[in-house]
Motif scaffolding. Structure first.
Motif, short mmCIF file in Angstrom:
data_model
loop_
_atom_site.label_atom_id
_atom_site.label_comp_id
_atom_site.label_asym_id
_atom_site.label_seq_id
_atom_site.Cartn_x
_atom_site.Cartn_y
_atom_site.Cartn_z
N PRO A 152 -32.12 -88.77 -21.64
CA PRO A 152 -31.72 -89.71 -20.60
C PRO A 152 -31.18 -88.95 -19.39
N LEU A 153 -31.43 -89.47 -18.19
CA LEU A 153 -31.02 -88.78 -16.97
C LEU A 153 -30.23 -89.75 -16.10
N LEU A 154 -28.97 -89.41 -15.82
CA LEU A 154 -28.12 -90.22 -14.97
C LEU A 154 -28.06 -89.61 -13.58
N ILE A 155 -28.16 -90.46 -12.54
CA ILE A 155 -28.11 -90.00 -11.15
C ILE A 155 -27.09 -90.83 -10.40
N SER A 156 -26.24 -90.15 -9.59
CA SER A 156 -25.19 -90.86 -8.86
C SER A 156 -24.85 -90.08 -7.59
N ASP A 157 -24.42 -90.78 -6.53
CA ASP A 157 -24.33 -92.22 -6.32
C ASP A 157 -25.43 -92.59 -5.33
N ALA A 158 -26.27 -93.54 -5.70
CA ALA A 158 -27.42 -93.90 -4.88
C ALA A 158 -27.30 -95.26 -4.24
N ALA A 159 -26.11 -95.87 -4.28
CA ALA A 159 -26.03 -97.26 -3.80
C ALA A 159 -24.77 -97.59 -3.01
N LEU A 160 -23.66 -96.94 -3.24
CA LEU A 160 -22.40 -97.39 -2.65
C LEU A 160 -21.84 -96.46 -1.58
N HIS A 161 -21.76 -95.16 -1.86
CA HIS A 161 -21.06 -94.24 -0.97
C HIS A 161 -22.07 -93.42 -0.17
N ILE A 162 -22.07 -93.61 1.15
CA ILE A 162 -23.08 -93.00 2.00
C ILE A 162 -22.89 -91.49 2.09
N ALA A 163 -21.69 -91.05 2.42
CA ALA A 163 -21.41 -89.62 2.57
C ALA A 163 -20.07 -89.32 1.92
N PRO A 164 -20.00 -89.29 0.61
CA PRO A 164 -18.71 -89.13 -0.08
C PRO A 164 -18.10 -87.76 0.16
N GLY A 165 -16.78 -87.74 0.36
CA GLY A 165 -16.06 -86.48 0.46
C GLY A 165 -15.70 -85.95 -0.91
N LEU A 166 -14.89 -84.92 -0.93
CA LEU A 166 -14.59 -84.23 -2.18
C LEU A 166 -13.87 -85.14 -3.17
N ASP A 167 -12.86 -85.89 -2.71
CA ASP A 167 -12.14 -86.78 -3.62
C ASP A 167 -13.05 -87.87 -4.16
N ALA A 168 -13.90 -88.42 -3.29
CA ALA A 168 -14.83 -89.46 -3.73
C ALA A 168 -15.81 -88.89 -4.76
N LYS A 169 -16.28 -87.68 -4.53
CA LYS A 169 -17.22 -87.07 -5.48
C LYS A 169 -16.56 -86.82 -6.83
N ARG A 170 -15.28 -86.48 -6.81
CA ARG A 170 -14.57 -86.33 -8.08
C ARG A 170 -14.65 -87.62 -8.89
N ASP A 171 -14.40 -88.76 -8.25
CA ASP A 171 -14.46 -90.03 -8.96
C ASP A 171 -15.89 -90.38 -9.35
N ILE A 172 -16.86 -90.10 -8.48
CA ILE A 172 -18.27 -90.35 -8.80
C ILE A 172 -18.67 -89.58 -10.04
N ILE A 173 -18.26 -88.32 -10.10
CA ILE A 173 -18.60 -87.48 -11.26
C ILE A 173 -17.91 -87.99 -12.52
N GLN A 174 -16.62 -88.34 -12.40
CA GLN A 174 -15.89 -88.82 -13.58
C GLN A 174 -16.49 -90.12 -14.10
N ASN A 175 -16.88 -91.01 -13.20
CA ASN A 175 -17.53 -92.25 -13.63
C ASN A 175 -18.82 -91.97 -14.38
N ALA A 176 -19.62 -91.05 -13.87
CA ALA A 176 -20.89 -90.72 -14.53
C ALA A 176 -20.65 -90.05 -15.88
N ILE A 177 -19.65 -89.19 -15.96
CA ILE A 177 -19.31 -88.55 -17.24
C ILE A 177 -18.90 -89.60 -18.26
N ASP A 178 -18.05 -90.55 -17.85
CA ASP A 178 -17.60 -91.58 -18.78
C ASP A 178 -18.78 -92.39 -19.31
N LEU A 179 -19.72 -92.74 -18.41
CA LEU A 179 -20.89 -93.50 -18.86
C LEU A 179 -21.75 -92.67 -19.80
N ALA A 180 -21.95 -91.41 -19.47
CA ALA A 180 -22.76 -90.55 -20.35
C ALA A 180 -22.12 -90.44 -21.73
#
Length: 325
Positions: A152-180
């Motif tokens: 299975p391949l998870l890809i993020s973020d393709a729908a909500l955050h246009i140009a996420p900064g470092l803090d936003a990417k931290r949360d994006i990564i953590q969300n994807a890890i939790d789902l995985a």
């Protein structure tokens, strides 16, 4: 615990589109059904998807929208709504607000998008007074079943955050890890994508990737194995990573792809869907409840897989895993 939704053996390179998602759907059958507010299911596709997930025993839907329009959609499908709760609203904005309120008050465990615009539902979800926000940013995760990829391949973020900064990417990564991890991929291998695999001062995405890896080492991101920057060929192809001489626990076998921005994530996902015949499911993670985002073009299997993603995530969080909080 549900049946593990684990990656197949490394030797398996090709499979039929949908095989992995069917395993995912099968894995949630032993779990309790997920109480779900379906926001504005006023066309045949959205209502049909919700009813299919209900019949598969994945969700127990509460249909939120104009009663007459939902009933008309059911009649067009030749379906009965007997036994289901229907909350009557006047229009799509009210449907979104009411569905989110049910989630915020703990009446339902998940949200499902119906035939309204994503912006309408997400605007209600992120409202600071009445929404389902948490301290973590919400982000969208594509879960792709790619027939040429052995996991299975998870890809993020393709729908909500246009140009996420470092803090936003931290949360994006953590969300994807939790789902995985909810899917039984533990620990997930996370590739931080750029155009190259070396840090370059002239390419900001490489600097952010390196910083995020250090944040993971310091415990600011938990539960996954991160590496980056990685070009996409090095992330998913063992041959390409060997040819580049990369020594990495992630290169060539990534479970999660984190793109530099929304455009690149969206392009990678859509290319896999339309050129590699990948089947996509989608979920917004990081809210108090998972939000299933589907489009009118999505087939029933995609809608079922999105519901199964939500069911796995809710079960994972209910188990009380510290990293899911």
């Amino acid at each position: 615990m549900p049946t593990p939704y684990a990656p197949p053996a490394e030797s398996e390179h090709w499979h039929q589109t949908g095989d992995q998602h069917r395993r995912l759907i099968d894995s949630v059958r032993p779990l309790p059904t997920l109480t779900t507010a379906v926001a504005h299911p006023c066309d045949e596709a959205s209502l049909g998807g919700a009813l299919a997930a209900w019949r598969e025993g994945i969700i127990t839907p509460t249909l939120v929208g104009p009663r007459a329009r939902i009933t008309a959609a059911a009649e067009a499908l030749g379906e009965s709504l007997d036994g289901l709760t229907l909350v009557d609203t006047s229009h799509s904005h009210a449907s979104a607000e009411t569905a989110v309120r049910l989630a915020a008050e703990g009446e339902v465990q998940a949200l499902m998008k119906g035939s309204l615009h994503t912006d309408e539902l997400m605007s209600a979800a992120v409202d600071r007074r009445t929404g389902v926000r948490t301290e973590r940013l919400m982000s969208h995760v594509y879960a792709l079943d790619v027939p040429s990829y052995p996991r299975p391949l998870l890809i993020s973020d393709a729908a909500l955050h246009i140009a996420p900064g470092l803090d936003a990417k931290r949360d994006i990564i953590q969300n994807a890890i939790d789902l995985a991890r909810a899917l039984g991929i533990d620990p997930p291998r996370v590739a931080l994508l750029s155009a190259v695999e070396t840090v370059r001062a002239t390419l900001p995405s490489t600097i952010e990737a390196a910083a995020l890896c250090k944040m993971s080492e310091r415990g600011q991101i938990r539960g996954g194995i991160l590496d980056g920057p990685l070009a996409i060929d090095n992330a998913v192809s063992a041959l390409a990573s060997r040819q580049k001489g990369l020594v990495s626990d992630v290169a060539g076998r990534a479970d999660v792809l984190i793109a530099p921005n929304l455009e690149s994530a969206n392009m990678v996902a859509k290319l896999l869907i339309y050129l590699a015949r990948a089947q996509a499911a989608g979920l917004v993670v990081g809210a108090r409840v998972p939000i299933m985002l589907t489009s009118r073009a999505d087939d029933i299997e995609t809608r079922l897989a999105s519901a199964a993603l939500a069911a796995r995530l809710v079960h994972f969080q209910r188990e009380g895993d510290d990293d899911a909080r």
